[in-house]
Design an enzyme around this catalytic site. Structure first.
Site: not given
Ligand code: ATR
Length: 275
Positions: A66, A102
């Site tokens: 990420k 997220d």
């Protein structure tokens, strides 16, 4: 022609994302494919570039890439910038756009599926790694009374708080943002979120008694098995939630970014729970 999407990670074989996006595509009538692709630990950017050359339209990114996806994106959403990490890439004519879904996935699960209004609540966020960093800003935007970030290494929690106040023009809506170690915890919380890696190791962070307020929700970002944290919380009388809803909600937000259509998440969460 069918549009291609993928999730990159290492490992990736057990990812549920292909199932989730296949269900979304079927439900919304979108013509797309979605596959799980293993990127070599030292070859993430090359793997993404190859997928893009082959006609890929976008991708999800999971552990441990990420931060690399954040570096790779040419344009970033404010929430990706705040998280310092990207889980969703969209390949556009003018370059690669990076987003992070997220945090909003967590908030949507908490407020939508679990019916917990966050405004005015006392929230405890356990952990100060990537998983915690990604959700700080979206939680603050819900205007809780307090967000306390607790970490085994307290210095990392202080660092996270210092960074979280940085994004310009995004005030914490009056929420008190504090940090500390587990010894600093006092009083009870309406929501306790486990964003540590402790569950993976079967460990329980050193939580004091009396942590959960009346009707509190304990949320573990991990899913697929009962964790020491959720057992502890259940024994203390708290309501429990695992990270499966967050997984589906972050996927829905990515799907919406790519396709401009918002899929219904409840049937997909039910599908995964039944499996
Ligand atoms: P992630 O990206 O999943 O957040 P990470 O960046 O490695 O992973 O962060 C792991 C987090 O879990 C950290 O907050 C870590 O605490 P430290 O910063 O003190 O290392 C926390 N963690 C890991 N194992 C833990 C345990 N047994 N008890 C409490 N916290 C733990």
């Amino acid at each position: 022609m069918t549009d291609r999407y993928a999730v990159f990670g290492n490992p990736i074989a057990h990812s549920k994302s292909p199932r989730i996006h296949a269900a979304f595509a079927q439900q919304t009538g979108q013509d797309l494919s979605y596959e799980a692709l293993l990127a070599p630990l030292d070859g993430f950017a090359a793997a993404v570039a190859e997928f893009q050359r082959e006609g890929g339209r976008g991708a999800n990114v999971t552990v441990p890439f990420k931060e690399q996806a954040f570096a790779l994106a040419q344009r970033l959403s404010p929430r990706a910038r705040a998280a310092g990490a990207v889980n969703t890439l969209k390949f556009e004519a003018d370059g690669v756009f990076g987003d992070n879904t997220d945090g909003v996935g967590l908030v949507d699960d908490l407020t939508g599926n679990l019916g917990l209004a966050l405004a005015g609540r006392r929230i405890l966020l356990m952990g100060a790694g990537g998983a915690a960093r990604g959700v700080v800003l979206p939680l603050l935007e819900q205007a809780p009374a307090e967000l306390f970030i607790v970490n085994r290494t307290a210095a990392k929690a202080y660092e996270l708080v210092a960074q979280a106040s940085l994004p310009a023009g995004r005030p914490a809506a009056g929420a008190t943002l504090t940090a500390g170690g587990y010894d600093d915890l006092s009083g009870s919380f309406d929501l306790v979120i486990n964003a540590t890696a402790a569950s993976l190791a079967g460990d329980l962070p050193p939580l004091p008694a009396g942590l959960f307020a009346e009707g509190a929700l304990a949320y573990d970002m991990m899913y697929g098995r009962d964790t020491p944290f959720l057992s502890f919380a259940r024994a203390a009388g708290a309501r429990c939630g695992d990270g499966l809803g967050m997984l589906v909600e972050q996927a829905a937000e990515a799907f919406c970014l790519w396709r401009g259509v918002r899929p219904a998440t409840a049937p997909v969460i039910a599908l995964l729970r039944a499996a």
